[in-house]
Design a protein around this motif. Structure first.
Motif, PDB file in Angstrom:
ATOM      1  N   PHE A   1      35.268  32.069  42.498  1.00  0.00           N
ATOM      2  CA  PHE A   1      35.452  33.318  42.091  1.00  0.00           C
ATOM      3  C   PHE A   1      35.860  33.510  40.396  1.00  0.00           C
ATOM      4  CE2 PHE A   1      35.541  33.505  46.653  1.00  0.00           C
ATOM      5  CZ  PHE A   1      34.565  34.531  47.139  1.00  0.00           C
ATOM      6  N   ALA A   2      37.087  32.049  40.068  1.00  0.00           N
ATOM      7  CA  ALA A   2      37.373  32.456  39.090  1.00  0.00           C
ATOM      8  C   ALA A   2      37.332  32.219  37.455  1.00  0.00           C
ATOM      9  CB  ALA A   2      39.277  31.134  38.953  1.00  0.00           C
ATOM     10  N   THR A   3      35.290  32.144  37.546  1.00  0.00           N
ATOM     11  CA  THR A   3      34.800  31.457  36.331  1.00  0.00           C
ATOM     12  C   THR A   3      35.308  33.068  35.326  1.00  0.00           C
ATOM     13  OG1 THR A   3      32.759  33.381  37.358  1.00  0.00           O
ATOM     14  CG2 THR A   3      32.840  31.283  37.335  1.00  0.00           C
TER      15      THR A   3
ATOM     16  N   GLU B   1      45.427  37.437  49.591  1.00  0.00           N
ATOM     17  CA  GLU B   1      45.962  38.842  48.640  1.00  0.00           C
ATOM     18  C   GLU B   1      46.380  38.592  47.017  1.00  0.00           C
ATOM     19  OE1 GLU B   1      47.758  40.926  51.326  1.00  0.00           O
ATOM     20  OE2 GLU B   1      46.025  41.240  52.988  1.00  0.00           O
ATOM     21  N   ARG B   2      47.368  37.646  47.140  1.00  0.00           N
ATOM     22  CA  ARG B   2      47.456  37.370  46.055  1.00  0.00           C
ATOM     23  C   ARG B   2      46.786  36.813  44.498  1.00  0.00           C
ATOM     24  NH1 ARG B   2      51.988  35.645  49.044  1.00  0.00           N
ATOM     25  NH2 ARG B   2      51.529  33.482  49.045  1.00  0.00           N
ATOM     26  N   LEU B   3      46.070  35.795  45.643  1.00  0.00           N
ATOM     27  CA  LEU B   3      44.262  35.014  44.787  1.00  0.00           C
ATOM     28  C   LEU B   3      43.836  35.976  44.208  1.00  0.00           C
ATOM     29  CD1 LEU B   3      44.003  31.392  46.929  1.00  0.00           C
ATOM     30  CD2 LEU B   3      45.234  32.413  44.985  1.00  0.00           C
ATOM     31  N   GLY B   4      43.402  37.198  45.365  1.00  0.00           N
ATOM     32  CA  GLY B   4      42.552  38.149  44.940  1.00  0.00           C
ATOM     33  C   GLY B   4      42.678  38.881  43.957  1.00  0.00           C
ATOM     34  N   LYS B   5      44.127  38.859  43.640  1.00  0.00           N
ATOM     35  CA  LYS B   5      44.906  40.085  42.738  1.00  0.00           C
ATOM     36  C   LYS B   5      44.501  39.397  41.099  1.00  0.00           C
ATOM     37  CE  LYS B   5      47.906  42.459  45.274  1.00  0.00           C
ATOM     38  NZ  LYS B   5      49.209  43.107  46.181  1.00  0.00           N
ATOM     39  N   ARG B   6      44.596  37.807  41.732  1.00  0.00           N
ATOM     40  CA  ARG B   6      44.653  37.036  40.123  1.00  0.00           C
ATOM     41  C   ARG B   6      44.205  36.768  39.522  1.00  0.00           C
ATOM     42  NH1 ARG B   6      48.343  32.115  40.192  1.00  0.00           N
ATOM     43  NH2 ARG B   6      50.281  33.136  38.731  1.00  0.00           N
ATOM     44  N   PHE B   7      42.346  36.794  40.494  1.00  0.00           N
ATOM     45  CA  PHE B   7      41.214  36.028  39.507  1.00  0.00           C
ATOM     46  C   PHE B   7      39.844  37.113  40.348  1.00  0.00           C
ATOM     47  CE2 PHE B   7      43.111  32.100  40.775  1.00  0.00           C
ATOM     48  CZ  PHE B   7      43.561  31.557  39.070  1.00  0.00           C
ATOM     49  N   LEU B   8      39.634  38.511  41.060  1.00  0.00           N
ATOM     50  CA  LEU B   8      39.070  39.275  40.994  1.00  0.00           C
ATOM     51  C   LEU B   8      38.910  40.498  39.848  1.00  0.00           C
ATOM     52  CD1 LEU B   8      38.586  39.808  44.974  1.00  0.00           C
ATOM     53  CD2 LEU B   8      37.371  38.183  43.609  1.00  0.00           C
TER      54      LEU B   8
END
Length: 138
Positions: A131-133, A31-38
């Motif tokens: 996902f972080a392009t 969830e933290r990764l999603g908030k940061r990169f999506l």
């Protein structure tokens, strides 16, 4: 996020922790990764299909606990399926098995006291790659 058939995972829940503890830690991390990169408007649905934690369980001769032995031949492995949608439309999907045979030399994991540091590093690398392009954060 769903943990599919988690009672049959390779070893999530071993090493004297409950499967729910493993799931909660990895879900919070994703969830933290999603908030940061999506990007805004993007949704990522993930099904975790299997978890094999780094190391193996070694029973102790004396005492009630087991020890987690981490060796180069016991890398973490996470199998997952995902669907990335943007504004309600499927943008990309796939199924992957994440692993890293060089997990023990990861500098960010080396001095961490996090119980799932190697598994989280796997997810970090996958998320950044997939996902972080064009976005920053690590």
């Amino acid at each position: 996020m769903r943990f599919v058939n988690s009672g049959h995972y390779t070893d999530a829940g071993s090493f004297d922790v409950s499967p729910a503890s493993v799931e909660a830690a990895l879900q919070a991390h994703l969830e933290r990764l999603g908030k940061r990169f999506l990007a805004p408007g993007q949704t990522l649905n993930i099904d975790i299909l299997d978890i094999d934690l780094a190391g193996y369980q070694q029973p102790l001769r004396f005492g009630p606990n087991n020890v987690r032995i981490v060796r180069g031949v016991t890398p973490p492995r996470i199998e997952l399926r995902y669907v990335l949608s943007e504004k309600g439309r499927r943008k990309r999907s796939g199924q992957e098995t994440l692993t890293d045979i060089n997990y023990q030399i990861n500098p960010s994991a080396r001095f961490s006291s996090d119980r799932y540091v190697y598994e989280k590093a796997l997810l970090d690398d996958w998320f950044r790659r997939a996902f972080a392009t064009g976005r920053h954060g690590f």
